[in-house]
Design a protein around this motif. Structure first.
Motif, short mmCIF file in Angstrom:
data_model
loop_
_atom_site.label_atom_id
_atom_site.label_comp_id
_atom_site.label_asym_id
_atom_site.label_seq_id
_atom_site.Cartn_x
_atom_site.Cartn_y
_atom_site.Cartn_z
N MET A 110 23.34 -38.16 16.86
CA MET A 110 24.20 -38.26 15.74
C MET A 110 23.95 -36.35 15.51
N SER A 111 25.25 -36.15 15.21
CA SER A 111 25.49 -34.51 15.07
C SER A 111 25.27 -34.11 13.83
N ALA A 112 24.95 -32.73 13.29
CA ALA A 112 24.92 -32.29 12.22
C ALA A 112 26.02 -32.49 11.22
N ARG A 166 28.20 -35.62 6.61
CA ARG A 166 29.21 -36.71 6.14
C ARG A 166 28.37 -37.81 5.41
N ILE A 167 27.31 -38.38 6.10
CA ILE A 167 26.52 -39.67 5.58
C ILE A 167 25.73 -39.16 4.11
N LYS A 180 8.95 -34.58 17.21
CA LYS A 180 7.95 -35.09 16.06
C LYS A 180 8.65 -35.81 14.86
N SER A 181 9.79 -35.44 14.77
CA SER A 181 10.30 -36.17 13.34
C SER A 181 11.94 -36.23 13.82
N PRO A 182 12.38 -37.36 13.69
CA PRO A 182 13.73 -37.64 13.97
C PRO A 182 14.52 -37.59 12.74
N TYR A 183 14.41 -36.78 11.85
CA TYR A 183 15.15 -36.68 10.47
C TYR A 183 15.76 -35.42 10.17
N TYR A 184 17.19 -35.49 9.65
CA TYR A 184 17.74 -34.59 9.15
C TYR A 184 17.37 -34.69 7.52
N ILE A 196 18.63 -40.95 14.52
CA ILE A 196 18.90 -42.05 15.49
C ILE A 196 19.69 -43.14 15.09
N THR A 197 19.28 -43.48 13.89
CA THR A 197 20.03 -44.65 13.02
C THR A 197 21.18 -44.55 12.29
#
Length: 64
Positions: free
Chosen positions: A1-3, A8-9, A30-34, A56-57
Motif C-alpha cells: 500500500m502506498s502513502a 484515501r482510506i 517492526k510495525s506494519p502500520y500507517y 498490508i491489508t
C-alpha cells in the motif's frame, strides 16, 4: 500500500470537512502500520483524531 492509498482510506474512514490528512508514522519492519493524523484548519489534531491503517491489508484498526 502506498502513502496516497493510506490517505484515501483515512479520508473514507473518518471524513472531516476541510480537514488535512497527514501521515505521522510510516510502516517499518517492526510495525506494519500507517498513522494518519486528521488536522483541522489550524493544523492541530481535529475531530477525526488519528487513524491507524494496516499497510498490508488496508484494514482500519483504530480511529480516535
Amino acid at each position: 500500500m502506498s502513502a496516497s492509498e493510506a490517505i484515501r482510506i483515512a479520508k473514507a474512514a473518518w471524513p472531516v470537512s476541510k480537514a488535512k490528512y497527514v501521515i505521522s508514522s510510516y510502516p517499518t519492519s517492526k510495525s506494519p502500520y500507517y498513522w494518519v493524523d486528521v488536522l483541522n484548519t489550524d493544523n492541530y489534531i481535529g475531530p477525526g483524531g488519528m487513524v491507524k491503517i494496516n499497510a498490508i491489508t488496508g484494514e482500519v484498526l483504530k480511529g480516535t
